[in-house]
Design a protein around this motif. Structure first.
Motif, PDB file in Angstrom:
ATOM      1  N   ASP A  35      36.021  95.079  31.884  1.00 45.61           N
ATOM      2  CA  ASP A  35      36.403  95.510  33.225  1.00 45.61           C
ATOM      3  C   ASP A  35      37.815  95.045  33.599  1.00 45.61           C
ATOM      4  OD1 ASP A  35      35.220  96.928  35.559  1.00 45.61           O
ATOM      5  OD2 ASP A  35      35.618  95.035  36.586  1.00 45.61           O
ATOM      6  N   GLY A  86      32.518  94.155  48.921  1.00 48.56           N
ATOM      7  CA  GLY A  86      33.697  94.426  48.123  1.00 48.56           C
ATOM      8  C   GLY A  86      34.208  93.197  47.416  1.00 48.56           C
ATOM      9  N   THR A 113      38.617  92.186  34.840  1.00 44.82           N
ATOM     10  CA  THR A 113      38.561  91.484  36.120  1.00 44.82           C
ATOM     11  C   THR A 113      38.470  89.980  35.891  1.00 44.82           C
ATOM     12  OG1 THR A 113      37.444  91.415  38.257  1.00 44.82           O
ATOM     13  CG2 THR A 113      36.042  91.664  36.346  1.00 44.82           C
ATOM     14  N   SER A 142      38.354  96.432  46.637  1.00 50.07           N
ATOM     15  CA  SER A 142      37.629  97.309  45.713  1.00 50.07           C
ATOM     16  C   SER A 142      36.178  97.389  46.162  1.00 50.07           C
ATOM     17  CB  SER A 142      37.686  96.744  44.294  1.00 50.07           C
ATOM     18  OG  SER A 142      38.998  96.662  43.848  1.00 50.07           O
ATOM     19  N   THR A 143      35.675  98.604  46.261  1.00 48.91           N
ATOM     20  CA  THR A 143      34.263  98.778  46.600  1.00 48.91           C
ATOM     21  C   THR A 143      33.443  99.177  45.375  1.00 48.91           C
ATOM     22  OG1 THR A 143      34.702 101.054  47.288  1.00 48.91           O
ATOM     23  CG2 THR A 143      34.709  99.369  49.010  1.00 48.91           C
ATOM     24  N   ASP A 144      34.127  99.547  44.317  1.00 47.13           N
ATOM     25  CA  ASP A 144      33.483  99.848  43.038  1.00 47.13           C
ATOM     26  C   ASP A 144      33.840  98.697  42.104  1.00 47.13           C
ATOM     27  OD1 ASP A 144      32.213 101.068  40.917  1.00 47.13           O
ATOM     28  OD2 ASP A 144      33.925 102.340  40.423  1.00 47.13           O
ATOM     29  N   PHE A 145      32.958  97.705  42.014  1.00 49.22           N
ATOM     30  CA  PHE A 145      33.275  96.493  41.278  1.00 49.22           C
ATOM     31  C   PHE A 145      32.072  96.023  40.462  1.00 49.22           C
ATOM     32  CE2 PHE A 145      31.866  95.528  45.532  1.00 49.22           C
ATOM     33  CZ  PHE A 145      30.936  94.526  45.365  1.00 49.22           C
ATOM     34  N   LEU A 146      32.361  95.238  39.473  1.00 48.54           N
ATOM     35  CA  LEU A 146      31.356  94.674  38.583  1.00 48.54           C
ATOM     36  C   LEU A 146      30.494  93.662  39.328  1.00 48.54           C
ATOM     37  CD1 LEU A 146      30.281  94.224  35.670  1.00 48.54           C
ATOM     38  CD2 LEU A 146      32.108  92.518  35.402  1.00 48.54           C
ATOM     39  N   ARG A 147      29.184  93.785  39.140  1.00 50.56           N
ATOM     40  CA  ARG A 147      28.227  92.815  39.674  1.00 50.56           C
ATOM     41  C   ARG A 147      27.412  92.289  38.496  1.00 50.56           C
ATOM     42  NH1 ARG A 147      28.617  97.121  42.920  1.00 50.56           N
ATOM     43  NH2 ARG A 147      28.808  96.865  45.160  1.00 50.56           N
ATOM     44  N   LYS A 159      31.462  92.060  29.716  1.00 50.93           N
ATOM     45  CA  LYS A 159      31.673  92.920  30.891  1.00 50.93           C
ATOM     46  C   LYS A 159      32.943  92.519  31.653  1.00 50.93           C
ATOM     47  CE  LYS A 159      26.888  94.276  31.706  1.00 50.93           C
ATOM     48  NZ  LYS A 159      26.974  95.710  31.895  1.00 50.93           N
ATOM     49  N   ASP A 176      45.098  93.704  44.034  1.00 52.70           N
ATOM     50  CA  ASP A 176      44.864  94.645  45.137  1.00 52.70           C
ATOM     51  C   ASP A 176      45.853  94.382  46.268  1.00 52.70           C
ATOM     52  OD1 ASP A 176      42.534  95.708  43.885  1.00 52.70           O
ATOM     53  OD2 ASP A 176      41.290  94.151  44.795  1.00 52.70           O
TER      54      ASP A 176
END
Length: 131
Positions: free
Chosen positions: A34, A116, A36, A12-17, A30, A122
């Motif tokens: 999300d 990522g 996650t 995943s390149t669009d992920f929670l930081r 969050k 995934d």
């Protein structure tokens, strides 16, 4: 996909930081919103400084339950010893890492930079679709 396919093509390149100074209650919310199991914690420059897992959040949640209020920041609860995978890791090696370790997600690094996140789902989806 072949066994030598790299995780950079399935991560995943669009992920929670998260940030170290974020209130832990906000971080828990969050993570849950999300869906996650873990999120990388990065400083102002985007450098990986730790990881916050759902498991890490239980100490804070239990304290909040007892004291009837949430307190603390991500920095107080994160795991600093981060196990990561290089972006050029093949999917078989990544699958073996999930088998051998209890982690549900790995930050993925390229040239020392966070690029990522690889979650168990995934990789399982990749094997399901292409296996």
């Amino acid at each position: 996909m072949t066994p030598d396919t790299r995780i950079s093509s399935v991560m995943s390149t669009d992920f929670l930081r998260l940030t170290p100074e974020m209130p832990i209650r906000d971080a828990v919310r969050k993570l849950l919103n999300d869906g996650t199991p873990a999120a990388p914690v990065v400083d102002d420059t985007g450098t990986l400084v730790g990881i916050l897992t759902q498991k890490d959040c239980f100490r804070s949640a239990l304290n909040a339950s007892y004291y009837q209020q949430w307190s603390g920041t991500v920095a107080q609860y994160l795991t600093e010893a981060v196990h990561s995978l290089p972006a050029d890791t093949d999917i078989v090696t990544a699958a073996e890492a999930f088998i051998d370790q209890p982690f549900r997600a790995y930050p993925v690094l390229q040239d020392g930079r966070l690029v990522g996140m690889l979650n168990r789902a995934d990789l399982l989806e990749t094997f399901l679709v292409y296996g």
